[in-house]
Design a protein around this motif. Structure first.
Motif, PDB file in Angstrom:
ATOM      1  N   LYS A 114       0.851  -1.194   0.000  1.00 53.62           N
ATOM      2  CA  LYS A 114       0.000   0.000   0.000  1.00 53.62           C
ATOM      3  C   LYS A 114       0.885   1.242   0.000  1.00 53.62           C
ATOM      4  N   PRO A 115       0.406   2.354  -0.579  1.00 61.62           N
ATOM      5  CA  PRO A 115       1.217   3.556  -0.674  1.00 61.62           C
ATOM      6  C   PRO A 115       1.677   4.099   0.678  1.00 61.62           C
ATOM      7  N   LEU A 116       2.960   4.446   0.727  1.00 64.08           N
ATOM      8  CA  LEU A 116       3.574   5.006   1.915  1.00 64.08           C
ATOM      9  C   LEU A 116       4.457   6.169   1.459  1.00 64.08           C
ATOM     10  N   ALA A 117       4.220   7.354   2.001  1.00 57.36           N
ATOM     11  CA  ALA A 117       5.052   8.523   1.708  1.00 57.36           C
ATOM     12  C   ALA A 117       5.777   8.920   2.981  1.00 57.36           C
ATOM     13  N   ALA A 118       7.068   9.198   2.844  1.00 52.77           N
ATOM     14  CA  ALA A 118       7.878   9.672   3.972  1.00 52.77           C
ATOM     15  C   ALA A 118       8.757  10.799   3.450  1.00 52.77           C
ATOM     16  N   ILE A 119       8.683  11.928   4.099  1.00 59.31           N
ATOM     17  CA  ILE A 119       9.373  13.105   3.599  1.00 59.31           C
ATOM     18  C   ILE A 119      10.296  13.672   4.673  1.00 59.31           C
ATOM     19  N   CYS A 120      11.415  14.231   4.246  1.00 58.34           N
ATOM     20  CA  CYS A 120      12.379  14.896   5.109  1.00 58.34           C
ATOM     21  C   CYS A 120      12.943  13.911   6.142  1.00 58.34           C
ATOM     22  N   HIS A 121      12.598  14.052   7.412  1.00 61.69           N
ATOM     23  CA  HIS A 121      13.062  13.138   8.457  1.00 61.69           C
ATOM     24  C   HIS A 121      12.107  11.953   8.654  1.00 61.69           C
ATOM     25  N   GLY A 122      11.007  11.902   7.910  1.00 62.67           N
ATOM     26  CA  GLY A 122      10.070  10.787   8.000  1.00 62.67           C
ATOM     27  C   GLY A 122      10.707   9.432   7.775  1.00 62.67           C
ATOM     28  N   ASP A 160      13.271  19.522  -4.544  1.00 63.56           N
ATOM     29  CA  ASP A 160      11.883  19.535  -5.000  1.00 63.56           C
ATOM     30  C   ASP A 160      11.497  18.242  -5.724  1.00 63.56           C
ATOM     31  N   GLN A 161      12.306  17.204  -5.582  1.00 61.41           N
ATOM     32  CA  GLN A 161      12.074  15.949  -6.287  1.00 61.41           C
ATOM     33  C   GLN A 161      11.674  14.833  -5.327  1.00 61.41           C
ATOM     34  N   ALA A 162      11.091  13.792  -5.892  1.00 59.44           N
ATOM     35  CA  ALA A 162      10.693  12.614  -5.119  1.00 59.44           C
ATOM     36  C   ALA A 162      11.311  11.370  -5.739  1.00 59.44           C
ATOM     37  N   ASN A 167       6.013   0.842  -3.678  1.00 55.66           N
ATOM     38  CA  ASN A 167       4.924   1.550  -2.993  1.00 55.66           C
ATOM     39  C   ASN A 167       5.422   2.685  -2.103  1.00 55.66           C
ATOM     40  N   ILE A 168       6.742   2.913  -2.043  1.00 55.91           N
ATOM     41  CA  ILE A 168       7.296   3.930  -1.147  1.00 55.91           C
ATOM     42  C   ILE A 168       7.726   5.157  -1.948  1.00 55.91           C
ATOM     43  N   VAL A 169       7.249   6.315  -1.500  1.00 57.01           N
ATOM     44  CA  VAL A 169       7.630   7.592  -2.104  1.00 57.01           C
ATOM     45  C   VAL A 169       8.336   8.399  -1.028  1.00 57.01           C
ATOM     46  N   THR A 170       9.530   8.900  -1.353  1.00 63.39           N
ATOM     47  CA  THR A 170      10.274   9.708  -0.392  1.00 63.39           C
ATOM     48  C   THR A 170      10.706  11.018  -1.037  1.00 63.39           C
ATOM     49  N   GLY A 171      10.866  12.031  -0.194  1.00 64.37           N
ATOM     50  CA  GLY A 171      11.327  13.339  -0.646  1.00 64.37           C
ATOM     51  C   GLY A 171      12.204  13.956   0.422  1.00 64.37           C
ATOM     52  N   PRO A 172      13.122  14.870   0.031  1.00 66.45           N
ATOM     53  CA  PRO A 172      14.093  15.392   0.973  1.00 66.45           C
ATOM     54  C   PRO A 172      13.629  16.531   1.871  1.00 66.45           C
ATOM     55  N   ALA A 173      12.571  17.233   1.510  1.00 68.59           N
ATOM     56  CA  ALA A 173      12.145  18.386   2.316  1.00 68.59           C
ATOM     57  C   ALA A 173      10.755  18.824   1.862  1.00 68.59           C
ATOM     58  N   TRP A 174      10.194  19.808   2.574  1.00 69.28           N
ATOM     59  CA  TRP A 174       8.836  20.266   2.255  1.00 69.28           C
ATOM     60  C   TRP A 174       8.712  20.800   0.838  1.00 69.28           C
ATOM     61  N   SER A 175       9.803  21.239   0.246  1.00 70.79           N
ATOM     62  CA  SER A 175       9.733  21.718  -1.134  1.00 70.79           C
ATOM     63  C   SER A 175       9.432  20.590  -2.118  1.00 70.79           C
ATOM     64  N   ALA A 176       9.534  19.343  -1.672  1.00 71.99           N
ATOM     65  CA  ALA A 176       9.197  18.187  -2.506  1.00 71.99           C
ATOM     66  C   ALA A 176       7.737  17.780  -2.363  1.00 71.99           C
ATOM     67  N   ASN A 177       6.954  18.497  -1.549  1.00 70.79           N
ATOM     68  CA  ASN A 177       5.544  18.131  -1.365  1.00 70.79           C
ATOM     69  C   ASN A 177       4.812  17.884  -2.682  1.00 70.79           C
ATOM     70  N   ALA A 179       5.862  16.942  -5.663  1.00 67.63           N
ATOM     71  CA  ALA A 179       6.325  15.718  -6.317  1.00 67.63           C
ATOM     72  C   ALA A 179       5.908  14.480  -5.533  1.00 67.63           C
ATOM     73  N   VAL A 180       6.060  14.521  -4.201  1.00 64.67           N
ATOM     74  CA  VAL A 180       5.677  13.370  -3.384  1.00 64.67           C
ATOM     75  C   VAL A 180       4.169  13.143  -3.478  1.00 64.67           C
ATOM     76  N   LEU A 181       3.396  14.219  -3.377  1.00 63.44           N
ATOM     77  CA  LEU A 181       1.941  14.097  -3.485  1.00 63.44           C
ATOM     78  C   LEU A 181       1.514  13.513  -4.832  1.00 63.44           C
TER      79      LEU A 181
END
Length: 194
Positions: A114-122, A160-162, A167-177, A179-181
């Motif tokens: 199932k889809p899982l997104a984790a961004i920045c320190h997530g 700003d990239q993901a 099923n895992i989407v990751t991004g480095p910071a809030w500016s990637a919102n 792309a991750v979304l």
């Protein structure tokens, strides 16, 4: 059929990584349960605003408060009925990853497909779950060592990239919102038609 997502939060979750996905997912008609371990529906979490100014690392200021719309206890009992999990960053993941229930939920989504997104320190929570051998992840750059030690392949990317790996989407910071979304809602099976 309405999609349902758990948005995991804690005190000093990054403000933009909490509110931007919450509002975007709600705008798409996705039911989002905002939860924090140890807190009940109606209680609040304080967020943090992280920004880059003139120093070698980011600064942190208190952000907005989020009123939780679900209780952790209730969501923990039914988490397998949800369609996705969003883990924002900030300081919250560093202590949430010590909670066995949080790891159980995150591991379920990681392993279930199932889809899982984790961004920045997530991704600190994913690292604490283990089982990342062969997976490709990104995160805030200071976590590169942790990601590699967990056996995952570190992918350096623009802020700003993901990165999508199954099923895992990751991004480095809030500016990637954005792309991750974009990738997260595609994995949820939500179609946006213009």
């Amino acid at each position: 059929m309405v999609k349902r997502v758990i948005l995991l939060s804690g005190d000093f979750t990054e403000n933009m990584e909490l509110f931007a996905p919450l509002h975007a997912l709600q705008m798409l008609g996705i039911e989002v349960s905002t939860v924090c371990p140890g807190k009940k529906k109606g209680e609040k979490v304080s967020t943090a605003v992280h920004d880059f100014e003139q120093w070698q690392t980011y600064t942190e200021k208190q952000g907005h408060q989020l009123t939780l719309n679900a209780s952790w206890e209730e969501v923990f009992q039914t988490y397998k009925e949800y369609d996705g999990l969003w883990i924002p960053g900030g300081r919250a993941p560093e202590y949430l990853r010590m909670n066995p229930e949080v790891l159980e939920v995150a591991n379920y989504f990681k392993e279930s497909g199932k889809p899982l997104a984790a961004i920045c320190h997530g991704p600190q929570i994913l690292v604490a779950c283990g089982g990342l051998q062969g997976r490709k992840l990104t995160a805030y750059p200071a976590q590169e060592i942790e990601v590699k030690l967990a056996g995952a392949e570190w992918v350096k990317t623009d802020f700003d990239q993901a990165i999508v790996d199954g099923n895992i989407v990751t991004g480095p910071a809030w500016s990637a919102n954005p792309a991750v979304l974009k990738h997260f809602i595609e994995l949820l099976g939500v179609k946006i038609c213009f």
